[in-house]
Enzyme design. Structure first.
Site, PDB file in Angstrom:
ATOM      1  N   GLY A  16      16.852  90.368 -14.681  1.00 49.47           N
ATOM      2  CA  GLY A  16      16.634  90.820 -16.047  1.00 49.47           C
ATOM      3  C   GLY A  16      15.730  92.027 -16.215  1.00 49.47           C
ATOM      4  N   ARG A  69      36.912  78.874 -18.388  1.00 44.82           N
ATOM      5  CA  ARG A  69      36.336  80.113 -18.922  1.00 44.82           C
ATOM      6  C   ARG A  69      36.384  80.165 -20.452  1.00 44.82           C
ATOM      7  NH1 ARG A  69      35.148  84.413 -15.617  1.00 44.82           N
ATOM      8  NH2 ARG A  69      36.317  83.590 -13.861  1.00 44.82           N
ATOM      9  N   LEU A  97      34.662  88.463 -18.102  1.00 43.35           N
ATOM     10  CA  LEU A  97      34.947  88.069 -19.487  1.00 43.35           C
ATOM     11  C   LEU A  97      36.437  88.165 -19.761  1.00 43.35           C
ATOM     12  CD1 LEU A  97      31.955  89.943 -21.119  1.00 43.35           C
ATOM     13  CD2 LEU A  97      32.181  87.458 -20.812  1.00 43.35           C
ATOM     14  N   HIS A 113      26.216  99.756 -15.145  1.00 46.87           N
ATOM     15  CA  HIS A 113      26.747  99.625 -13.784  1.00 46.87           C
ATOM     16  C   HIS A 113      25.964 100.561 -12.865  1.00 46.87           C
ATOM     17  CE1 HIS A 113      29.639  98.765 -10.671  1.00 46.87           C
ATOM     18  NE2 HIS A 113      29.740 100.062 -10.435  1.00 46.87           N
TER      19      HIS A 113
HETATM   20  C1  GRF Z   1      21.672  96.258 -12.337  1.00 48.07           C
HETATM   21  O1  GRF Z   1      21.687  97.050 -11.184  1.00 48.07           O
HETATM   22  C2  GRF Z   1      22.856  96.561 -13.202  1.00 48.07           C
HETATM   23  O2  GRF Z   1      23.262  97.886 -13.122  1.00 48.07           O
HETATM   24  C3  GRF Z   1      23.920  95.652 -12.643  1.00 48.07           C
HETATM   25  O3  GRF Z   1      23.247  94.486 -12.279  1.00 48.07           O
HETATM   26  C4  GRF Z   1      21.882  94.785 -12.012  1.00 48.07           C
HETATM   27  C5  GRF Z   1      21.075  93.907 -12.896  1.00 48.07           C
HETATM   28  O4  GRF Z   1      19.703  94.044 -12.654  1.00 48.07           O
HETATM   29  N1  GRF Z   1      24.975  95.451 -13.600  1.00 48.07           N
HETATM   30  P1  GRF Z   1      18.668  93.458 -13.682  1.00 48.07           P
HETATM   31  O5  GRF Z   1      18.967  91.959 -13.794  1.00 48.07           O
HETATM   32  O6  GRF Z   1      18.823  94.155 -14.975  1.00 48.07           O
HETATM   33  O7  GRF Z   1      17.332  93.678 -13.056  1.00 48.07           O
END
Ligand code: GRF
Length: 219
Positions: A16, A69, A97, A113
């Site tokens: 998070g 789901r 999803l 991402h």
């Molecule tokens: C991040 O690298 C994000 O880009 C990817 O998952 C990771 C989550 O990290 N989708 P965090 O839980 O926000 O620290």
């Protein structure tokens, strides 16, 4: 005239850190969104601790407790409606999803991402970028569509790959950029500044996003 802040939910599965960046940014009363809910599919997600300590409403929909789901997503939908959520940020949310759920939130759900899409969709992006010898790497905030890591791109940040980089060191520098562009992208969405045409998202000028990086001339 002060505009009402949009009620946003952050969906997490783990650490998070992006959630934290969004919560911290949204503490500013002039930020156009408030974080009204953190929703996790895992009861043990580390990010829930920070959210609770910061008085953000938290909920868990444990996907393992549902027959499938659809049931899982319907339960998330009930929670989102209960909290009168208007926008969703996926932040390390590790469940696919369905088109049904994505359809409920079309144009109102974002993902971050850790790569410069459309390169390196999927997992292990930093390892793959290094293995390919990429000189530039980065991160992307995009609208969510049913296909994973696709959808119109709102913001990207690029960093230079260093000779000394490992997947971990690269991940750390990319993560710092994630924490900068995700709050900026959510603000654009909450302010109603984004216009989607095909795959292109127009943000309006000027933007407050970091300037482009040219490698190896600047870092
Ligand atoms: C991040 O690298 C994000 O880009 C990817 O998952 C990771 C989550 O990290 N989708 P965090 O839980 O926000 O620290």
């Amino acid at each position: 005239m002060t505009l009402r802040r949009k009620r946003a939910a952050i969906l997490i599965s783990g650490r998070g850190s992006n959630m934290r960046a969004l919560i911290e940014r949204a503490r500013d009363p002039s930020y156009p969104a408030e974080i009204a809910l953190v929703l996790s599919n895992r009861p043990d997600a580390a990010g829930l601790g920070f959210a609770k300590e910061n008085d953000v409403a938290c909920a868990v929909a444990d996907h393992k407790m549902y027959a499938g789901r659809e049931e899982f997503e319907r339960s998330m939908q009930v929670l989102l409606e209960l909290h009168r959520i208007e926008l969703i940020c996926l932040a390390g949310f590790m469940r696919m999803l369905t088109p049904w759920f994505v359809g409920q939130w079309q144009g109102r759900i974002l993902n971050i991402h850790p790569a410069l899409l459309p390169a390196y969709r999927g997992l292990k992006t930093h390892e793959r970028a290094l293995a390919d010898g990429a000189k530039i790497h980065g991160c992307t905030v995009h609208f969510v569509v049913p296909a994973m890591d696709e959808g119109p791109i709102i913001a990207q940040a690029a960093i230079a790959v260093r000779d000394s980089d490992t997947p971990e060191s690269l991940a750390a520098r990319v993560l710092a950029e994630e924490h900068a562009i995700y709050p900026a992208a959510l603000a654009y969405l909450a302010e109603g500044r984004l216009r989607i045409e095909g795959n292109r998202v127009y943000c309006g000028e000027p933007t407050t996003l970091p300037p482009p990086l040219r490698v190896p001339f600047a870092e």
